[in-house]
Design a protein around this motif. Sequence first.
Motif, PDB file in Angstrom:
ATOM      1  N   GLY A   1       0.811  -1.218   0.000  1.00  0.00           N
ATOM      2  CA  GLY A   1       0.000   0.000   0.000  1.00  0.00           C
ATOM      3  C   GLY A   1       0.837   1.257   0.000  1.00  0.00           C
ATOM      4  O   GLY A   1       0.522   2.237  -0.685  1.00  0.00           O
TER       5      GLY A   1
ATOM      6  N   GLY B   1       0.851   3.812  -3.047  1.00  0.00           N
ATOM      7  CA  GLY B   1       0.500   5.194  -2.741  1.00  0.00           C
ATOM      8  C   GLY B   1       1.558   6.168  -3.235  1.00  0.00           C
ATOM      9  O   GLY B   1       1.236   7.229  -3.776  1.00  0.00           O
TER      10      GLY B   1
ATOM     11  N   CYS C   1       1.394   6.283  -7.127  1.00  0.00           N
ATOM     12  CA  CYS C   1       0.233   7.062  -7.574  1.00  0.00           C
ATOM     13  C   CYS C   1       0.402   8.544  -7.292  1.00  0.00           C
ATOM     14  O   CYS C   1      -0.007   9.385  -8.090  1.00  0.00           O
ATOM     15  CB  CYS C   1      -1.037   6.551  -6.904  1.00  0.00           C
ATOM     16  SG  CYS C   1      -1.560   4.939  -7.468  1.00  0.00           S
TER      17      CYS C   1
ATOM     18  N   SER D   1      -4.487   9.034  -3.501  1.00  0.00           N
ATOM     19  CA  SER D   1      -3.203   8.360  -3.331  1.00  0.00           C
ATOM     20  C   SER D   1      -2.625   8.617  -1.949  1.00  0.00           C
ATOM     21  O   SER D   1      -1.979   7.744  -1.363  1.00  0.00           O
ATOM     22  CB  SER D   1      -2.227   8.791  -4.418  1.00  0.00           C
ATOM     23  OG  SER D   1      -1.936  10.168  -4.308  1.00  0.00           O
TER      24      SER D   1
ATOM     25  N   GLU E   1      -4.434   8.916   0.714  1.00  0.00           N
ATOM     26  CA  GLU E   1      -5.192   8.041   1.602  1.00  0.00           C
ATOM     27  C   GLU E   1      -4.690   6.600   1.514  1.00  0.00           C
ATOM     28  O   GLU E   1      -4.629   5.900   2.525  1.00  0.00           O
ATOM     29  CB  GLU E   1      -6.680   8.102   1.281  1.00  0.00           C
ATOM     30  CG  GLU E   1      -7.328   9.370   1.722  1.00  0.00           C
ATOM     31  CD  GLU E   1      -7.185   9.619   3.209  1.00  0.00           C
ATOM     32  OE1 GLU E   1      -7.395   8.690   4.008  1.00  0.00           O
ATOM     33  OE2 GLU E   1      -6.843  10.751   3.571  1.00  0.00           O
ATOM     34  N   ILE E   2      -4.329   6.140   0.326  1.00  0.00           N
ATOM     35  CA  ILE E   2      -3.745   4.803   0.177  1.00  0.00           C
ATOM     36  C   ILE E   2      -2.432   4.727   0.937  1.00  0.00           C
ATOM     37  O   ILE E   2      -2.153   3.751   1.646  1.00  0.00           O
ATOM     38  CB  ILE E   2      -3.539   4.466  -1.317  1.00  0.00           C
ATOM     39  CG1 ILE E   2      -4.865   4.316  -2.026  1.00  0.00           C
ATOM     40  CG2 ILE E   2      -2.708   3.194  -1.474  1.00  0.00           C
ATOM     41  CD1 ILE E   2      -4.737   4.213  -3.519  1.00  0.00           C
TER      42      ILE E   2
END
Length: 98
Positions: free
Chosen positions: A13, A17, A20, A34, A36-37
Amino acid sequence: MSMVSLLGVGVIGVVLGCICLVSQRKSLFGVLLSMEIFTLGIYAVIISVFWVLGELGSLCLVFLTFGVCEAALGLSVLVSLVRGVGGDYVGGLTSGHF
């Protein structure tokens, strides 16, 4: 679900992230997603590390609180940008429409 697999999911993750976040150049909404990921990946890593150590401290709750505050501030900036400029494109900011 073992904590080793949760650690792996958290690391994946974080990496996704970051990828992204670096690749987003047009939309502020994509940048916020991204981030938040990235935040959820770090949270999974923190949970798995504290679970292995045997103590789940209040650090997990504090980090989750900061993540929620970051999301709320990002959403408010997004809403004000859409109301002011008419879209969430970053290119509209650099051309001096404010």
